[in-house]
Design a protein around this motif. Structure first.
Motif, PDB file in Angstrom:
ATOM      1  N   ARG A   1      -3.410  -7.944 -15.185  1.00  0.00           N
ATOM      2  CA  ARG A   1      -2.178  -8.013 -15.955  1.00  0.00           C
ATOM      3  C   ARG A   1      -1.833  -6.460 -16.413  1.00  0.00           C
ATOM      4  N   ILE A   2      -1.143  -5.738 -15.436  1.00  0.00           N
ATOM      5  CA  ILE A   2      -0.930  -4.250 -15.628  1.00  0.00           C
ATOM      6  C   ILE A   2      -0.089  -4.126 -16.586  1.00  0.00           C
ATOM      7  N   GLY A   3      -0.339  -3.117 -17.378  1.00  0.00           N
ATOM      8  CA  GLY A   3       0.599  -2.418 -18.461  1.00  0.00           C
ATOM      9  C   GLY A   3       1.619  -1.669 -17.681  1.00  0.00           C
ATOM     10  N   SER A   4       1.493  -0.211 -18.271  1.00  0.00           N
ATOM     11  CA  SER A   4       2.626   0.642 -17.702  1.00  0.00           C
ATOM     12  C   SER A   4       1.773   1.817 -16.788  1.00  0.00           C
ATOM     13  N   PHE A   5       1.889   1.712 -15.665  1.00  0.00           N
ATOM     14  CA  PHE A   5       1.298   2.648 -14.758  1.00  0.00           C
ATOM     15  C   PHE A   5       2.011   3.667 -14.519  1.00  0.00           C
TER      16      PHE A   5
ATOM     17  N   PHE B   1      -5.034  -9.848  -7.672  1.00  0.00           N
ATOM     18  CA  PHE B   1      -3.551 -10.163  -7.928  1.00  0.00           C
ATOM     19  C   PHE B   1      -3.022  -9.202  -9.059  1.00  0.00           C
ATOM     20  N   ALA B   2      -2.106  -8.184  -8.666  1.00  0.00           N
ATOM     21  CA  ALA B   2      -1.593  -7.415  -9.487  1.00  0.00           C
ATOM     22  C   ALA B   2      -0.376  -8.238 -10.058  1.00  0.00           C
ATOM     23  N   SER B   3      -0.939  -8.882 -11.498  1.00  0.00           N
ATOM     24  CA  SER B   3       0.130  -9.531 -12.364  1.00  0.00           C
ATOM     25  C   SER B   3       0.769  -8.476 -13.279  1.00  0.00           C
ATOM     26  N   SER B   4       1.137  -8.653 -14.336  1.00  0.00           N
ATOM     27  CA  SER B   4       1.896  -8.036 -15.259  1.00  0.00           C
ATOM     28  C   SER B   4       1.876  -8.325 -16.764  1.00  0.00           C
ATOM     29  N   ASN B   5       1.826  -7.596 -17.791  1.00  0.00           N
ATOM     30  CA  ASN B   5       2.125  -7.633 -19.149  1.00  0.00           C
ATOM     31  C   ASN B   5       3.242  -8.384 -19.469  1.00  0.00           C
TER      32      ASN B   5
ATOM     33  N   HIS C   1      -3.331  -7.760  -3.576  1.00  0.00           N
ATOM     34  CA  HIS C   1      -1.911  -8.092  -3.561  1.00  0.00           C
ATOM     35  C   HIS C   1      -0.975  -7.324  -4.487  1.00  0.00           C
ATOM     36  N   LEU C   2      -0.393  -6.124  -4.212  1.00  0.00           N
ATOM     37  CA  LEU C   2       0.293  -5.419  -4.799  1.00  0.00           C
ATOM     38  C   LEU C   2       1.800  -5.781  -4.366  1.00  0.00           C
ATOM     39  N   ALA C   3       2.119  -6.107  -3.339  1.00  0.00           N
ATOM     40  CA  ALA C   3       3.398  -6.085  -2.640  1.00  0.00           C
ATOM     41  C   ALA C   3       4.426  -6.946  -3.351  1.00  0.00           C
ATOM     42  N   GLY C   4       5.488  -6.552  -3.669  1.00  0.00           N
ATOM     43  CA  GLY C   4       6.471  -7.006  -4.394  1.00  0.00           C
ATOM     44  C   GLY C   4       7.605  -6.309  -5.268  1.00  0.00           C
ATOM     45  N   MET C   5       8.568  -7.037  -5.670  1.00  0.00           N
ATOM     46  CA  MET C   5       9.341  -6.206  -6.436  1.00  0.00           C
ATOM     47  C   MET C   5       8.734  -6.018  -8.087  1.00  0.00           C
ATOM     48  N   PRO C   6       8.432  -4.774  -8.229  1.00  0.00           N
ATOM     49  CA  PRO C   6       7.833  -4.409  -9.397  1.00  0.00           C
ATOM     50  C   PRO C   6       8.611  -4.388 -10.716  1.00  0.00           C
TER      51      PRO C   6
ATOM     52  N   ARG D   1       6.025  -3.031   3.891  1.00  0.00           N
ATOM     53  CA  ARG D   1       7.202  -3.173   4.939  1.00  0.00           C
ATOM     54  C   ARG D   1       7.548  -1.471   5.104  1.00  0.00           C
ATOM     55  N   ALA D   2       6.999  -0.743   4.321  1.00  0.00           N
ATOM     56  CA  ALA D   2       7.332   0.855   4.471  1.00  0.00           C
ATOM     57  C   ALA D   2       6.129   1.341   5.197  1.00  0.00           C
ATOM     58  N   VAL D   3       6.209   2.212   5.619  1.00  0.00           N
ATOM     59  CA  VAL D   3       4.901   2.752   6.357  1.00  0.00           C
ATOM     60  C   VAL D   3       3.894   3.484   5.560  1.00  0.00           C
TER      61      VAL D   3
ATOM     62  N   ALA E   1       0.822  -1.041   0.036  1.00  0.00           N
ATOM     63  CA  ALA E   1       0.063   0.031   0.112  1.00  0.00           C
ATOM     64  C   ALA E   1       0.769   1.140   0.101  1.00  0.00           C
ATOM     65  N   ALA E   2       2.064   0.984   0.240  1.00  0.00           N
ATOM     66  CA  ALA E   2       2.985   2.399   0.494  1.00  0.00           C
ATOM     67  C   ALA E   2       3.839   2.490  -0.939  1.00  0.00           C
ATOM     68  N   GLY E   3       3.428   1.610  -1.773  1.00  0.00           N
ATOM     69  CA  GLY E   3       4.085   2.013  -3.481  1.00  0.00           C
ATOM     70  C   GLY E   3       3.115   2.743  -4.053  1.00  0.00           C
ATOM     71  N   GLY E   4       3.705   2.821  -5.398  1.00  0.00           N
ATOM     72  CA  GLY E   4       3.058   3.949  -6.317  1.00  0.00           C
ATOM     73  C   GLY E   4       1.480   3.591  -6.477  1.00  0.00           C
ATOM     74  N   ILE E   5       1.124   2.134  -7.058  1.00  0.00           N
ATOM     75  CA  ILE E   5       0.004   1.874  -7.291  1.00  0.00           C
ATOM     76  C   ILE E   5      -0.733   1.919  -6.002  1.00  0.00           C
ATOM     77  N   GLY E   6      -0.150   1.360  -4.775  1.00  0.00           N
ATOM     78  CA  GLY E   6      -0.946   1.368  -3.604  1.00  0.00           C
ATOM     79  C   GLY E   6      -1.444   2.931  -3.326  1.00  0.00           C
ATOM     80  N   ARG E   7      -0.579   3.734  -3.285  1.00  0.00           N
ATOM     81  CA  ARG E   7      -0.963   5.093  -2.875  1.00  0.00           C
ATOM     82  C   ARG E   7      -2.152   5.583  -3.711  1.00  0.00           C
TER      83      ARG E   7
ATOM     84  N   VAL F   1       7.856 -16.223  -2.548  1.00  0.00           N
ATOM     85  CA  VAL F   1       7.625 -16.549  -0.835  1.00  0.00           C
ATOM     86  C   VAL F   1       6.440 -15.670  -0.263  1.00  0.00           C
ATOM     87  N   ALA F   2       6.725 -14.427  -0.608  1.00  0.00           N
ATOM     88  CA  ALA F   2       5.661 -13.408  -0.117  1.00  0.00           C
ATOM     89  C   ALA F   2       4.373 -13.834  -0.494  1.00  0.00           C
ATOM     90  N   THR F   3       4.353 -14.184  -1.912  1.00  0.00           N
ATOM     91  CA  THR F   3       2.561 -14.258  -2.481  1.00  0.00           C
ATOM     92  C   THR F   3       2.242 -15.642  -2.038  1.00  0.00           C
TER      93      THR F   3
END
Ligand SMILES: NC(=O)c1ccc[n+]([C@@H]2O[C@H](COP(=O)([O-])OP(=O)(O)OC[C@H]3O[C@@H](n4cnc5c(N)ncnc54)[C@H](O)[C@@H]3O)[C@@H](O)[C@H]2O)c1
Length: 266
Positions: free
Chosen positions: A162-166, A108-112, A70-75, A35-37, A11-17, A89-91
């Protein structure tokens, strides 16, 4: 106010905010975990700080939730040392905790990049075999498979976005096809969270770009009707494209396909 209790991971990331701003005050409870506030905006919100590579934190985050986003992860592309814990592991921890806690829906925030090695001339739907273009893309295919298994085996609604370019605005010629605006991203998430029971759905997270080459028959079922079109930026971005033989120009995944590209047969 909607009666749902919704968890957003990452939730602290770009899409999360972006989702937080758009959905604030909309649900009985919106829990923001990262893991960020993350900062709460509304009395109906809770923030939780921790790492989803720890199963106990995942269990705390999903407790009493109806819907998991579920957005958390290395994007983006990264070494396995990062992809394995944060995207695999986190997923597993989050989805498994969600099942055990009785969560009804996983978004689930998947990707193109799950289909990145499809040729750009092809229009890609949701039925074709995956062609991940990176370790990152493989991790998204894993998350998709896991979500689908939870739908098929446990009857939990599951959506792959399957998110493109946010981006605020498209930044190069490829993104004239792949861009999703902040407004459309928020609308897509809202539809995936709130639509009547859908079992399983796949939607490309893309705006109404006239150059888009991804088709999403499930978008109508979820009520997703994007508003924005990258074409208004075409004049200034048209020139920002790689040379035609560059793998970055030949495949849907763009620069991700060119990274570490070592085939000698083409
Ligand atoms: N931004 C895009 O264009 C795009 C495109 C396709 C897919 N996605 C996916 O959407 C999701 C969100 O993307 P974003 O652009 O907001 O990324 P981001 O990096 O801005 O946000 C991700 C958040 O997840 C958190 N996080 C990562 N690993 C964690 C862990 N183990 N435990 C707890 N928190 C953790 C980070 O702290 C961060 O705040 C990602 O899964 C990404 O792969 C994004």
């Amino acid at each position: 106010m909607n009666d749902l209790r919704v968890l957003i991971t990452g939730a602290a990331g770009g899409i999360g905010r972006c989702l937080h701003r758009a959905l604030s005050g909309r649900y009985r409870l919106l829990r923001l975990a990262d893991r960020a506030v993350a900062t709460c905006l509304h009395p109906s919100e809770q923030a939780l700080t921790g790492d989803f590579t720890e199963a106990a934190f995942a269990a705390r985050a999903v407790a009493d939730m109806d819907v998991l986003v579920h957005l958390a992860g290395m994007p983006k592309e990264a070494p396995w040392e990062t992809i394995l814990p944060d995207n695999i592991v986190a997923t597993v921890n989050v989805f498994e905790a969600a099942r055990a806690a009785g969560v009804q829906r996983i978004v689930f925030a998947s990707s193109n990049h799950a289909i990145g090695f499809r040729a750009v001339e092809e229009t890609v739907g949701i039925g074709e075999p995956v062609r991940p273009d990176s370790r990152y893309g493989v991790s998204k295919v894993f998350g998709e498979a896991l979500a689908r298994m939870y739908a098929d085996k446990y009857g939990i609604d599951a959506a792959w976005l399957r998110i493109g370019s946010f981006r605020e605005r498209p930044e190069d010629a490829r993104q004239l096809a792949t861009w999703i605006s902040h407004r459309d991203m928020a609308a897509l998430a809202r539809c995936a969270i709130e639509a009547p029971p859908y079992g399983f759905a796949v939607v490309y997270g893309v705006s109404a770009n006239r150059r888009a080459r991804w088709t999403s028959p499930d978008a109508a079922r979820l009520g997703y009707a994007p508003q924005d079109d990258a074409e208004e930026y075409a004049g200034e971005l048209e020139m920002l494209r790689p040379a035609p033989r560059d793998p970055a120009a030949r495949f849907h995944g763009g620069a991700y396909c060119a990274m570490e590209y070592a085939r000698r047969d083409d």
